[in-house]
Design an enzyme around this catalytic site. Structure first.
Site, PDB file in Angstrom:
ATOM      1  N   MET A  14       2.012   6.288   6.279  1.00 18.21           N
ATOM      2  CA  MET A  14       2.667   7.137   5.279  1.00 18.21           C
ATOM      3  C   MET A  14       2.248   8.602   5.348  1.00 18.21           C
ATOM      4  O   MET A  14       3.073   9.504   5.168  1.00 18.21           O
ATOM      5  CB  MET A  14       2.363   6.603   3.865  1.00 18.21           C
ATOM      6  CG  MET A  14       2.906   5.225   3.586  1.00 18.21           C
ATOM      7  SD  MET A  14       4.697   5.104   3.758  1.00 18.21           S
ATOM      8  CE  MET A  14       5.267   6.029   2.343  1.00 18.21           C
ATOM      9  N   ASP A  33      -8.100  12.967   7.490  1.00 19.08           N
ATOM     10  CA  ASP A  33      -8.411  11.560   7.766  1.00 19.08           C
ATOM     11  C   ASP A  33      -9.885  11.487   8.134  1.00 19.08           C
ATOM     12  O   ASP A  33     -10.608  12.486   7.995  1.00 19.08           O
ATOM     13  CB  ASP A  33      -7.485  11.001   8.879  1.00 19.08           C
ATOM     14  CG  ASP A  33      -7.270   9.492   8.750  1.00 19.08           C
ATOM     15  OD1 ASP A  33      -8.252   8.736   8.890  1.00 19.08           O
ATOM     16  OD2 ASP A  33      -6.129   9.065   8.501  1.00 19.08           O
ATOM     17  N   VAL A  98      -4.656   6.486   1.562  1.00 18.71           N
ATOM     18  CA  VAL A  98      -5.630   5.680   2.324  1.00 18.71           C
ATOM     19  C   VAL A  98      -5.318   4.201   2.071  1.00 18.71           C
ATOM     20  O   VAL A  98      -4.456   3.882   1.247  1.00 18.71           O
ATOM     21  CB  VAL A  98      -7.091   6.047   1.932  1.00 18.71           C
ATOM     22  CG1 VAL A  98      -7.354   7.530   2.161  1.00 18.71           C
ATOM     23  CG2 VAL A  98      -7.418   5.663   0.506  1.00 18.71           C
ATOM     24  N   GLU A 100      -4.773   0.320   0.997  1.00 24.33           N
ATOM     25  CA  GLU A 100      -4.530  -0.229  -0.352  1.00 24.33           C
ATOM     26  C   GLU A 100      -5.700  -1.111  -0.811  1.00 24.33           C
ATOM     27  O   GLU A 100      -5.543  -2.320  -1.008  1.00 24.33           O
ATOM     28  CB  GLU A 100      -3.194  -0.993  -0.323  1.00 24.33           C
ATOM     29  CG  GLU A 100      -2.697  -1.522  -1.649  1.00 24.33           C
ATOM     30  CD  GLU A 100      -2.077  -0.452  -2.548  1.00 24.33           C
ATOM     31  OE1 GLU A 100      -2.307   0.739  -2.331  1.00 24.33           O
ATOM     32  OE2 GLU A 100      -1.372  -0.842  -3.488  1.00 24.33           O
ATOM     33  N   LYS A 105     -10.088   3.516  -2.489  1.00 26.16           N
ATOM     34  CA  LYS A 105      -9.409   4.524  -3.322  1.00 26.16           C
ATOM     35  C   LYS A 105     -10.422   5.182  -4.266  1.00 26.16           C
ATOM     36  O   LYS A 105     -10.427   6.404  -4.423  1.00 26.16           O
ATOM     37  CB  LYS A 105      -8.302   3.884  -4.177  1.00 26.16           C
ATOM     38  CG  LYS A 105      -7.229   3.139  -3.399  1.00 26.16           C
ATOM     39  CD  LYS A 105      -6.065   4.007  -3.048  1.00 26.16           C
ATOM     40  CE  LYS A 105      -4.876   3.227  -2.546  1.00 26.16           C
ATOM     41  NZ  LYS A 105      -4.095   3.936  -1.545  1.00 26.16           N
ATOM     42  N   SER A 127       0.740   1.408  -3.732  1.00 24.63           N
ATOM     43  CA  SER A 127       1.942   0.594  -3.939  1.00 24.63           C
ATOM     44  C   SER A 127       1.822  -0.252  -5.200  1.00 24.63           C
ATOM     45  O   SER A 127       2.811  -0.848  -5.627  1.00 24.63           O
ATOM     46  CB  SER A 127       2.153  -0.342  -2.749  1.00 24.63           C
ATOM     47  OG  SER A 127       2.196   0.369  -1.556  1.00 24.63           O
ATOM     48  N   HIS A 148       4.337   7.527  -5.730  1.00 22.87           N
ATOM     49  CA  HIS A 148       4.622   6.463  -4.769  1.00 22.87           C
ATOM     50  C   HIS A 148       5.883   6.747  -3.950  1.00 22.87           C
ATOM     51  O   HIS A 148       7.004   6.587  -4.430  1.00 22.87           O
ATOM     52  CB  HIS A 148       4.763   5.129  -5.534  1.00 22.87           C
ATOM     53  CG  HIS A 148       4.912   3.949  -4.648  1.00 22.87           C
ATOM     54  ND1 HIS A 148       5.639   2.835  -5.004  1.00 22.87           N
ATOM     55  CD2 HIS A 148       4.450   3.689  -3.403  1.00 22.87           C
ATOM     56  CE1 HIS A 148       5.603   1.950  -4.024  1.00 22.87           C
ATOM     57  NE2 HIS A 148       4.882   2.450  -3.044  1.00 22.87           N
ATOM     58  N   GLU A 160       8.146   7.184  -7.153  1.00 21.41           N
ATOM     59  CA  GLU A 160       7.772   6.675  -8.472  1.00 21.41           C
ATOM     60  C   GLU A 160       6.554   7.470  -8.970  1.00 21.41           C
ATOM     61  O   GLU A 160       5.520   7.505  -8.299  1.00 21.41           O
ATOM     62  CB  GLU A 160       7.416   5.188  -8.399  1.00 21.41           C
ATOM     63  CG  GLU A 160       8.633   4.301  -8.178  1.00 21.41           C
ATOM     64  CD  GLU A 160       8.272   2.844  -7.868  1.00 21.41           C
ATOM     65  OE1 GLU A 160       9.107   1.973  -8.131  1.00 21.41           O
ATOM     66  OE2 GLU A 160       7.163   2.588  -7.349  1.00 21.41           O
ATOM     67  N   ASN A 198       9.167  -2.134  -5.911  1.00 20.55           N
ATOM     68  CA  ASN A 198       8.622  -3.314  -5.231  1.00 20.55           C
ATOM     69  C   ASN A 198       8.858  -4.589  -6.025  1.00 20.55           C
ATOM     70  O   ASN A 198       8.914  -5.682  -5.452  1.00 20.55           O
ATOM     71  CB  ASN A 198       7.127  -3.134  -4.948  1.00 20.55           C
ATOM     72  CG  ASN A 198       6.911  -2.417  -3.619  1.00 20.55           C
ATOM     73  OD1 ASN A 198       7.801  -2.383  -2.785  1.00 20.55           O
ATOM     74  ND2 ASN A 198       5.737  -1.845  -3.439  1.00 20.55           N
TER      75      ASN A 198
HETATM   76  N1  LIG Z   1       3.181   1.409   4.527  1.00 20.58           N
HETATM   77  C1  LIG Z   1       4.113   1.549   3.594  1.00 20.58           C
HETATM   78  O1  LIG Z   1       5.287   1.254   3.779  1.00 20.58           O
HETATM   79  C2  LIG Z   1       3.759   2.129   2.259  1.00 20.58           C
HETATM   80  C3  LIG Z   1       4.794   2.537   1.402  1.00 20.58           C
HETATM   81  C4  LIG Z   1       4.462   3.127   0.188  1.00 20.58           C
HETATM   82  C5  LIG Z   1       3.133   3.252  -0.169  1.00 20.58           C
HETATM   83  N2  LIG Z   1       2.141   2.822   0.678  1.00 20.58           N
HETATM   84  C6  LIG Z   1       0.761   3.005   0.264  1.00 20.58           C
HETATM   85  O2  LIG Z   1       0.232   4.141   0.952  1.00 20.58           O
HETATM   86  C7  LIG Z   1      -1.168   3.945   1.173  1.00 20.58           C
HETATM   87  C8  LIG Z   1      -1.447   4.087   2.645  1.00 20.58           C
HETATM   88  O3  LIG Z   1      -0.725   3.096   3.334  1.00 20.58           O
HETATM   89  P1  LIG Z   1      -0.427   3.209   4.902  1.00 20.58           P
HETATM   90  O4  LIG Z   1       0.549   2.138   5.206  1.00 20.58           O
HETATM   91  O5  LIG Z   1      -0.129   4.614   5.276  1.00 20.58           O
HETATM   92  O6  LIG Z   1      -1.874   2.795   5.491  1.00 20.58           O
HETATM   93  P2  LIG Z   1      -2.416   2.949   6.978  1.00 20.58           P
HETATM   94  O7  LIG Z   1      -3.413   1.884   7.155  1.00 20.58           O
HETATM   95  O8  LIG Z   1      -1.292   3.070   7.948  1.00 20.58           O
HETATM   96  O9  LIG Z   1      -3.150   4.385   6.953  1.00 20.58           O
HETATM   97  C9  LIG Z   1      -4.269   4.662   6.150  1.00 20.58           C
HETATM   98  C10 LIG Z   1      -4.998   5.863   6.739  1.00 20.58           C
HETATM   99  O10 LIG Z   1      -6.079   6.202   5.868  1.00 20.58           O
HETATM  100  C11 LIG Z   1      -7.182   6.556   6.656  1.00 20.58           C
HETATM  101  N3  LIG Z   1      -8.399   6.466   5.861  1.00 20.58           N
HETATM  102  C12 LIG Z   1      -9.150   5.371   5.576  1.00 20.58           C
HETATM  103  N4  LIG Z   1     -10.201   5.713   4.805  1.00 20.58           N
HETATM  104  C13 LIG Z   1     -10.103   7.054   4.603  1.00 20.58           C
HETATM  105  C14 LIG Z   1     -10.897   7.997   3.902  1.00 20.58           C
HETATM  106  N5  LIG Z   1     -11.995   7.627   3.242  1.00 20.58           N
HETATM  107  N6  LIG Z   1     -10.524   9.301   3.910  1.00 20.58           N
HETATM  108  C15 LIG Z   1      -9.411   9.690   4.582  1.00 20.58           C
HETATM  109  N7  LIG Z   1      -8.618   8.832   5.263  1.00 20.58           N
HETATM  110  C16 LIG Z   1      -8.963   7.529   5.277  1.00 20.58           C
HETATM  111  C17 LIG Z   1      -7.118   5.592   7.827  1.00 20.58           C
HETATM  112  O11 LIG Z   1      -7.892   6.079   8.915  1.00 20.58           O
HETATM  113  C18 LIG Z   1      -5.632   5.561   8.107  1.00 20.58           C
HETATM  114  O12 LIG Z   1      -5.245   6.576   9.038  1.00 20.58           O
HETATM  115  C19 LIG Z   1      -1.519   2.576   0.582  1.00 20.58           C
HETATM  116  O13 LIG Z   1      -1.973   2.736  -0.730  1.00 20.58           O
HETATM  117  C20 LIG Z   1      -0.172   1.866   0.591  1.00 20.58           C
HETATM  118  O14 LIG Z   1      -0.104   0.839  -0.374  1.00 20.58           O
HETATM  119  C21 LIG Z   1       2.425   2.287   1.895  1.00 20.58           C
END
Ligand SMILES: NC(=O)c1ccc[n+]([C@@H]2O[C@H](COP(=O)([O-])OP(=O)(O)OC[C@H]3O[C@@H](n4cnc5c(N)ncnc54)[C@H](O)[C@@H]3O)[C@@H](O)[C@H]2O)c1
Length: 291
Positions: A14, A33, A98, A100, A105, A127, A148, A160, A198
């Site tokens: 994301m 990151d 970061v 979920e 978080k 999410s 969101h 959202e 969702n």
């Molecule tokens: N994937 C989806 O379709 C989607 C849609 C909407 C919301 N979300 C939400 O977005 C958030 C991220 O999801 P994602 O799918 O992008 O995850 P992901 O696993 O693809 O990416 C997460 C990133 O966060 C980084 N990270 C981990 N710890 C960290 C820290 N302490 N500081 C900085 N970066 C850090 C990781 O290295 C990674 O690059 C989650 O809360 C998820 O629920 C995801």
């Protein structure tokens, strides 16, 4: 509140696209990151999305190839990749993206609380985790809010805006205004499992996941049917691969815990995640991916 500069924390599935959306609206943004590889992947994603957008304008002869290249560089110039919290010292709005997991978080929010100016809004792309609990990790829970996006963030127009128990009306309003400033449609909602979208999406997916487990019909066949019939742009297994099986599994489990067996946790997805196959981002999920 005017957002002069924003930050996105987490440059994964994301984060890279969220930074692109913010930069496309003319707002400078820091993309943070924990490893340079992930920062680079997020920046590459932002570049790829922008190149795709300008290529359409070139094809319609609205701009020249040179203008397109210049637009890409201007937009990318607004995104600063970083590993350091020091670069967030002058931001007004942060979107956290970061993994979920509540513990991650909360750690990130307490770090953001220390690293950002006191007036900054700290928003989470969660999410479904509790905004109230995330806000508890900070000294400013009134400035913590859900924000969101949906995958793919560069295309999906909805955000959202989720209010926790402590979120102030000013913060929710600022988040809704920022959503509009980056050309998105804010939907304000309270904190409940699945929020709005969702809760609907996962109930539809649950039926198809349950059917696959019970019937043994292949995931591919179900996906093909959904896409062929134009019920959705892609079927539930392909979508789960694209968005990340770890994220999807977490949301599905939370929905079952909150609402019971109207929702469903797919057994095949559980097995894939247990084996470390998280979908496209890890190279394998219901499908295999090259590169
Ligand atoms: N994937 C989806 O379709 C989607 C849609 C909407 C919301 N979300 C939400 O977005 C958030 C991220 O999801 P994602 O799918 O992008 O995850 P992901 O696993 O693809 O990416 C997460 C990133 O966060 C980084 N990270 C981990 N710890 C960290 C820290 N302490 N500081 C900085 N970066 C850090 C990781 O290295 C990674 O690059 C989650 O809360 C998820 O629920 C995801």
């Amino acid at each position: 509140m005017f957002v002069f500069k924003a930050a996105v924390v987490g440059a994964g599935t994301m984060g890279g696209e969220i930074a692109q959306v913010i930069a496309a609206a003319g707002v400078p943004v820091v993309l943070k990151d924990i490893d340079q590889r992930f920062v680079d992947a997020g920046l590459a994603k932002a570049r790829e999305v922008t190149q795709g957008q300008v290529a359409k304008l070139v094809a319609k002869e609205r701009i020249t190839a040179e203008q397109a290249e210049a637009q890409v560089e201007t937009l990318l110039g607004r995104i600063q990749g970083t590993l350091a919290y020091e670069d967030l010292g002058d931001v007004d709005f942060v979107v956290e993206a970061v993994p979920e997991k509540m513990a991650i978080k909360q750690t990130v929010f307490s770090e953001l609380d220390a690293a950002t100016p006191g007036h900054a809004v700290l928003a989470s792309n969660t999410s479904g985790l509790s905004i109230t609990e995330i806000g508890d990790a900070t000294s400013r829970p009134d400035k913590v809010v859900g924000f969101h996006f949906f995958w793919p963030a560069s295309l999906m127009r909805l955000i959202e805006v989720v209010e926790g128990d402590e979120t102030s009306p000013e913060t929710a309003q600022a988040a809704a205004a920022f959503a509009q400033a980056i050309r998105r449609m804010p939907v304000r909602c309270g904190e409940c499992p699945g929020f709005v979208v969702n809760r609907i999406l996962m109930s539809l997916a649950a039926e198809m996941w349950r059917y696959q487990d019970e019937s043994g019909v292949s995931a591919e066949a179900i996906d093909e049917y959904v896409a062929d019939q134009k019920l959705a742009p892609m079927g539930p297994f392909r979508l789960a691969d694209m968005t990340g099986l770890d994220t999807g599994l977490k949301v599905a489990r939370d929905m079952v815990e909150a609402y019971g067996d109207r929702f469903y946790v797919h057994q095949g997805m559980e097995a894939l995640v247990a084996a470390g196959h998280l979908g496209r981002k890890s190279g394998k999920g219901f499908y295999a991916y090259d590169g």
